[in-house]
Design a protein around this motif. Structure first.
Motif, mmCIF file in Angstrom:
data_model
loop_
_atom_site.group_PDB
_atom_site.id
_atom_site.type_symbol
_atom_site.label_atom_id
_atom_site.label_comp_id
_atom_site.label_asym_id
_atom_site.label_seq_id
_atom_site.Cartn_x
_atom_site.Cartn_y
_atom_site.Cartn_z
ATOM 1 N N ILE A 105 0.863 -1.177 0.000
ATOM 2 C CA ILE A 105 0.000 0.000 0.000
ATOM 3 C C ILE A 105 0.898 1.225 0.000
ATOM 4 O O ILE A 105 2.088 1.143 0.313
ATOM 5 C CB ILE A 105 -0.945 0.040 1.217
ATOM 6 C CG1 ILE A 105 -0.150 0.062 2.526
ATOM 7 C CG2 ILE A 105 -1.918 -1.123 1.202
ATOM 8 C CD1 ILE A 105 -1.012 0.221 3.759
ATOM 9 N N ARG A 240 -10.789 -8.384 7.790
ATOM 10 C CA ARG A 240 -11.658 -7.340 7.230
ATOM 11 C C ARG A 240 -12.552 -6.771 8.328
ATOM 12 O O ARG A 240 -12.694 -5.549 8.459
ATOM 13 C CB ARG A 240 -12.512 -7.915 6.097
ATOM 14 C CG ARG A 240 -13.511 -6.903 5.522
ATOM 15 C CD ARG A 240 -14.399 -7.522 4.461
ATOM 16 N NE ARG A 240 -15.156 -8.671 4.943
ATOM 17 C CZ ARG A 240 -16.265 -8.577 5.671
ATOM 18 N NH1 ARG A 240 -16.745 -7.390 6.022
ATOM 19 N NH2 ARG A 240 -16.894 -9.675 6.062
ATOM 20 N N GLN A 243 -10.521 -4.662 10.859
ATOM 21 C CA GLN A 243 -10.183 -3.331 10.361
ATOM 22 C C GLN A 243 -11.395 -2.393 10.376
ATOM 23 O O GLN A 243 -11.249 -1.190 10.608
ATOM 24 C CB GLN A 243 -9.604 -3.439 8.947
ATOM 25 C CG GLN A 243 -8.229 -4.077 8.936
ATOM 26 C CD GLN A 243 -7.655 -4.201 7.544
ATOM 27 O OE1 GLN A 243 -6.681 -3.552 7.195
ATOM 28 N NE2 GLN A 243 -8.276 -5.035 6.719
ATOM 29 N N THR A 271 0.152 -8.741 3.564
ATOM 30 C CA THR A 271 -0.809 -7.647 3.499
ATOM 31 C C THR A 271 -1.597 -7.698 2.198
ATOM 32 O O THR A 271 -2.813 -7.487 2.171
ATOM 33 C CB THR A 271 -0.075 -6.299 3.625
ATOM 34 O OG1 THR A 271 0.515 -6.215 4.936
ATOM 35 C CG2 THR A 271 -1.008 -5.126 3.428
ATOM 36 N N THR A 272 -0.906 -7.987 1.096
ATOM 37 C CA THR A 272 -1.579 -8.137 -0.195
ATOM 38 C C THR A 272 -2.415 -9.403 -0.223
ATOM 39 O O THR A 272 -3.571 -9.404 -0.670
ATOM 40 C CB THR A 272 -0.545 -8.181 -1.328
ATOM 41 O OG1 THR A 272 0.260 -7.005 -1.286
ATOM 42 C CG2 THR A 272 -1.216 -8.291 -2.680
ATOM 43 N N ASN A 275 -5.496 -8.844 1.776
ATOM 44 C CA ASN A 275 -6.225 -7.604 1.483
ATOM 45 C C ASN A 275 -6.320 -6.702 2.708
ATOM 46 O O ASN A 275 -7.387 -6.193 3.056
ATOM 47 C CB ASN A 275 -7.629 -7.918 0.941
ATOM 48 C CG ASN A 275 -8.261 -6.729 0.265
ATOM 49 O OD1 ASN A 275 -7.575 -5.870 -0.298
ATOM 50 N ND2 ASN A 275 -9.583 -6.642 0.316
ATOM 51 N N SER A 277 -5.165 -3.259 5.021
ATOM 52 C CA SER A 277 -4.848 -1.838 4.810
ATOM 53 C C SER A 277 -4.286 -1.248 6.100
ATOM 54 O O SER A 277 -4.922 -0.411 6.755
ATOM 55 C CB SER A 277 -6.098 -1.068 4.375
ATOM 56 O OG SER A 277 -6.606 -1.560 3.159
ATOM 57 N N ASP A 279 -1.887 0.815 8.897
ATOM 58 C CA ASP A 279 -1.268 2.137 9.022
ATOM 59 C C ASP A 279 0.246 2.032 9.075
ATOM 60 O O ASP A 279 0.947 2.968 8.683
ATOM 61 C CB ASP A 279 -1.776 2.825 10.287
ATOM 62 C CG ASP A 279 -3.264 3.082 10.232
ATOM 63 O OD1 ASP A 279 -3.682 3.957 9.462
ATOM 64 O OD2 ASP A 279 -4.011 2.378 10.953
ATOM 65 N N GLY A 300 2.594 4.626 7.259
ATOM 66 C CA GLY A 300 1.603 5.191 6.364
ATOM 67 C C GLY A 300 1.609 6.708 6.390
ATOM 68 O O GLY A 300 2.059 7.340 7.359
#
Length: 449
Positions: A105, A240, A243, A271-272, A275, A277, A279, A300
């Protein structure tokens, strides 16, 4: 702020007893003296396949000439210079650029340290600094998982959810909170679907936040796959939902990719793969294939902006290590990343991972075995000691010790034996590892029959 910004966050380790052994001090250590490919030799010239990549880290195996040359060349050019006082080295800046190019990211800055523990410890400090910079000095608590592993510094050991890391040290410190491990083998998951188990886990997280107060919590740290806890693969949808909760309460999310980073899951980053996201993302181990100590925190943009503003207000950013971004370690890490891309190591893992899954799958439903699971080049066989009249935690070390006798090095945590082959392992080498483990297993079963 450009994603490719390569400034190192600026301003300031120890021999430790191996925490994972029950052997007495009178027992001499097993001394490894050399390595080549995925094989190591001990001081008695016995050869072993390294089925756990050292400690889930020597991803490119042993004796990789390009990494050796990178170290020698940089040693001759500039063996050391620190990253302090707004001064750094060309090679550490170039490594930050390399990481920015492949980051899962968009990130703001990269801070370099020397170990996964230091990276996670730094991420906690950055989370505290972030909230203080925004006027939220009460946000100091860190949430992590039971069975999660984040290091052995005072702070990271407190975040770690493994009792063995706490025993005798007077930790965890106050302010380090635990939520249940997302382990499908947990007894509390019995008779629940994956969705129901996730609902239960999220309700525990929500309850904890409500009890403690969201305005007291700085960050949540989690591993995409929990490594030292026993290669625990969270159920689909878990992160998911986590988060979503964190975002609602403005709690930072730190992804601990010390184990899963740089190809082990079949993607460059977990992380990929999952999925996420986060910080902040922490790396170590596979960053240099552990040829030299180096770790990193990718920060981030929104977190970095707050750190920069706080530093401008106070006149300094008082965090760092003498060896942060050490030029020789950075040079090796750069060459390591180049090899991962040129040889498509994540693609190799994806191609060969089914071989590992099939090989370990032969132990599913076998006597003594409770569960088998794999993901990429991570695998685990969990034994059921209690069902066979043995003390809990006995079978894992016993099976790992039997594997040594067969010329295979693995790692045990409780009653789970962990497989984490070097990422360059061929399908033939993976099958040989499984065969040797099978020999160890059958020897133990025969002895019990």
């Amino acid at each position: 702020m450009s994603q490719r910004s390569s400034t190192v966050l600026e301003p300031q380790t120890s021999t430790m007893l191996e925490p994972h052994t029950a052997l007495g001090l009178e027992t001499p250590p097993h001394v490894i003296v050399r390595g080549e490919g995925i094989t190591v030799w001990d001081s008695e010239d016995n050869a072993y396949l390294d089925g756990v990549s050292g400690i889930l880290c020597t991803n490119l195996g042993y004796g990789e000439p390009r990494l050796i040359k990178a170290a020698a060349d940089q040693m001759a050019k500039l063996p050391f210079y620190p990253s302090f006082d707004h001064r750094t080295t060309d090679v550490s800046m170039a490594l930050a650029d390399d990481l920015a190019e492949i980051a899962p990211i968009t990130m703001g800055r990269t801070f370099f340290a020397n170990s996964g523990s230091e990276a996670d410890d730094s991420a906690f400090k950055f989370a505290w600094y972030y909230h203080r910079s925004l006027g939220r000095s009460g946000r100091t608590k860190i949430i992590s998982h039971q069975k999660g592993y984040h290091g052995t510094t005072v702070a990271t050991a407190s975040a770690t959810g493994i009792a063995q890391i706490h025993d005798g040290f007077g930790i965890p410190l106050p302010g380090f909170l635990k939520v249940p491990c997302p382990d499908p083998l947990d007894a509390r998951a019995n008779n629940l679907t994956d969705d129901q188990f996730v609902d239960w886990l999220i309700s525990r997280l929500e309850d904890l936040i409500a009890t403690e107060g969201a305005d007291t919590i700085a960050a949540f740290i989690g591993e995409p796959i929990l490594g030292a806890g026993g290669i625990i693969i969270p159920p689909t949808g878990y992160y998911r939902r986590v988060q979503e909760v964190l975002a609602r309460h403005d709690i930072l999310f730190i992804a601990d990719e010390v184990v899963t980073g740089f190809g082990r899951t079949g993607s460059m980053f977990g992380t990929t793969e999952f999925n996420l996201s986060p910080d902040m993302i922490t790396f170590a181990k596979g960053l240099s294939s552990s040829y030299l100590p180096i770790s990193a925190v990718m920060v981030g943009q929104r977190v970095y902006a707050a750190l920069a503003q706080g530093s401008a207000n106070s006149g300094s950013f008082g965090h760092g290590f003498t060896y942060s971004g050490h030029p020789v370690a950075a040079a090796v890490a750069r060459e390591n990343l180049a090899i991962l891309k040129e040889r498509d190591i994540p693609g190799h893992v994806r191609a060969v991972a089914p071989v590992l899954a099939d090989a370990l799958g032969t132990f599913r439903d076998a006597d003594l075995v409770r569960d088998v699971r794999t993901y990429g080049f991570l695998g685990a066989v969990t034994f059921d000691a209690a069902a066979h009249g043995l003390p809990e935690g006995r079978l894992g070390p016993l099976m790992a010790a039997k594997a040594v006798e067969q010329g295979l090095l693995l790692r045990a945590t409780g009653d789970t034996v962990i497989f984490a082959p070097p990422l360059v392992s061929s399908d033939t080498e993976i099958k040989t590892m499984a065969d040797r483990f099978g020999d160890a297993y059958h020897e133990e079963v025969t002895a019990r029959s």
